[in-house]
Design a protein around this motif. Structure first.
Motif, PDB file in Angstrom:
ATOM      1  N   LYS A  51      33.926  44.000  50.728  1.00  0.00           N
ATOM      2  CA  LYS A  51      35.128  44.515  50.075  1.00  0.00           C
ATOM      3  C   LYS A  51      36.394  44.255  50.878  1.00  0.00           C
ATOM      4  N   PRO A  53      39.380  42.193  51.717  1.00  0.00           N
ATOM      5  CA  PRO A  53      40.001  41.220  50.798  1.00  0.00           C
ATOM      6  C   PRO A  53      39.929  39.775  51.251  1.00  0.00           C
ATOM      7  N   THR A  56      34.421  36.681  51.422  1.00  0.00           N
ATOM      8  CA  THR A  56      33.763  36.427  50.143  1.00  0.00           C
ATOM      9  C   THR A  56      32.468  35.670  50.389  1.00  0.00           C
ATOM     10  N   SER A 134      34.862  37.691  40.376  1.00  0.00           N
ATOM     11  CA  SER A 134      36.079  37.311  41.094  1.00  0.00           C
ATOM     12  C   SER A 134      36.613  38.421  41.992  1.00  0.00           C
ATOM     13  N   ASP A 135      36.152  39.667  41.773  1.00  0.00           N
ATOM     14  CA  ASP A 135      36.548  40.792  42.633  1.00  0.00           C
ATOM     15  C   ASP A 135      35.499  41.092  43.689  1.00  0.00           C
ATOM     16  N   ASP A 136      34.551  40.176  43.864  1.00  0.00           N
ATOM     17  CA  ASP A 136      33.461  40.327  44.838  1.00  0.00           C
ATOM     18  C   ASP A 136      32.579  41.530  44.553  1.00  0.00           C
ATOM     19  N   ASN A 137      32.447  41.883  43.276  1.00  0.00           N
ATOM     20  CA  ASN A 137      31.432  42.848  42.871  1.00  0.00           C
ATOM     21  C   ASN A 137      30.090  42.136  42.817  1.00  0.00           C
TER      22      ASN A 137
END
Length: 381
Positions: A51, A53, A56, A134-137
């Motif tokens: 999480k 930012p 990834t 795209s939100d790294d979920n």
């Protein structure tokens, strides 16, 4: 790198002669190495604060081509030389002898391979896969591909595969991951190929204009755009329905549905679900055999915490005097002990490789060293 601690605790405190050390690789990434001298196990665990930012996870196809193989360390270096700040990598999905991965794969938001059911000789449905949006979920599930082709008439037809050899009477899409030309097909098949040039993307709908049409075999695949290939009954049908200059729409969907999927990579089988050992509940999960499950082998796995904030990459060395490997039951227990709530087994055996800062930190079991594999997962800042 900063050495944080050398401890004996929790699960490992009951086992004598265990060396445990944790090293901070970079902000948000910790490498944990466990050497169990009494039980002959060498374990490497990478814990990633996904999480953050600037962190990834990416899936990378060997040589950016469907039917080739490459070492995990070479994929690491190739991306690093391309300007990515690569921190670590592990090998990923099971693969065919030519390097084609067994399951669906998406790399940097682009489809590398898509099939309705995994090309696994053991699983009648489909193998579990790791997905990242795209939100790294993070998600682990049995993702099934569903593609649709919208013809100029407005009629919708199923796209059966992307970048994979077709069955008779099917519609296939090929992009640059397939290679320079479309694959060879039986001489007796009627095949028609359409060159699709991209116009725009609206949500999950890709809009193309048809710029070429041919019945020649092994047709060149454009760097931009795709080849729409249809054979036999579908070939005759689309030969009538599509003309050069027509606008074609293509829709990619996966079930369960996720928006903005940037990474998708397969494994086999699911080991941990909701914090529970799935192999204990069903030793033949996803069609695994007793030999594969109950014998000790080198293992590679991936998983995430209950809050999905921590991503774990794990390797266990095996087939050597210093490390015996693990059964799937033991591997799932290790994941749970480390805090994994959902965990997936990746390709193991001689493929098992972990790379940190360009160095292979585990000991691959093949006598020749690190094995060529079909794809890898990279941790990138």
């Amino acid at each position: 790198m900063k050495l944080l601690l050398i401890l004996f605790f929790s699960f490992y405190s009951v086992l004598p002669q265990i060396n445990l050390q944790e090293t901070q690789i970079t902000d948000g990434v910790i490498h944990k190495k466990i050497i169990n001298l009494s039980d002959t196990l060498v374990i490497n665990i990478l814990k990633v604060d996904i999480k953050k930012p600037d962190l990834t996870v990416l899936s990378v196809k060997a040589n950016e081509l469907l039917g080739t193989k490459e070492k995990t360390s070479e994929m690491f270096q190739r991306y690093k030389m391309s300007g990515f700040n690569v921190i670590a990598a592990v090998n990923a999905d099971f693969f065919e002898s030519d390097g084609e991965v067994v399951s669906n794969m998406i790399s940097n938001g682009e489809v590398v391979k898509a099939v309705k059911f995994s090309d696994s000789p053991f699983n009648e449905f489909t193998n579990s896969q790791l997905a990242v949006d795209s939100d790294d979920n993070l998600y682990i599930d049995q993702f099934v591909f569903s593609g649709n082709l919208i013809l100029p008439s407005g009629i919708s037809e199923e796209v059966h595969r992307i970048n994979s050899k077709p069955d008779s009477n099917s519609i296939i899409l090929y992009n640059h991951y397939q290679g320079k030309i479309t694959p060879s097909l039986p001489r007796e098949w009627f095949v028609v190929d359409f060159v699709l040039f991209p116009l725009q993307t609206i949500g999950d709908t890709l809009i193309f204009i048809t710029t070429g049409k041919t019945t020649l075999r092994n047709y060149e695949i454009p760097n931009q755009g795709m080849i729409l290939s249809a054979n036999n009954k579908y070939g005759h049908y689309l030969d009538r329905e599509i003309k050069v200059g027509d606008t074609i729409k293509v829709i990619y969907e996966f079930s369960p549905m996720l928006k903005d999927m940037k990474t998708l990579v397969g494994g086999w089988p699911l080991l941990v679900k909701d914090g529970m050992n799935m192999i204990r509940r069903n030793p033949a999960l996803e069609g695994v055999s007793e030999k594969f499950s109950e014998q000790c082998h080198p293992r590679t796995g991936i998983g995430y915490s209950n809050d999905k904030n921590t991503l774990y990459l794990i390797t266990v060395d095996g087939r050597q005097q210093s490390s015996r490997g693990m059964t799937l039951l033991e591997f799932a227990n290790l994941m749970i002990t480390e805090g994994i709530h959902y965990g997936l087994n990746l390709d193991g055996g001689g493929s098992t490789t972990m790379v940190i800062n360009g160095k292979v930190v585990n000991n691959p079991s093949d006598a020749t060293g690190e094995r060529l594999v079909g794809n890898s997962l990279l941790i990138v800042r």
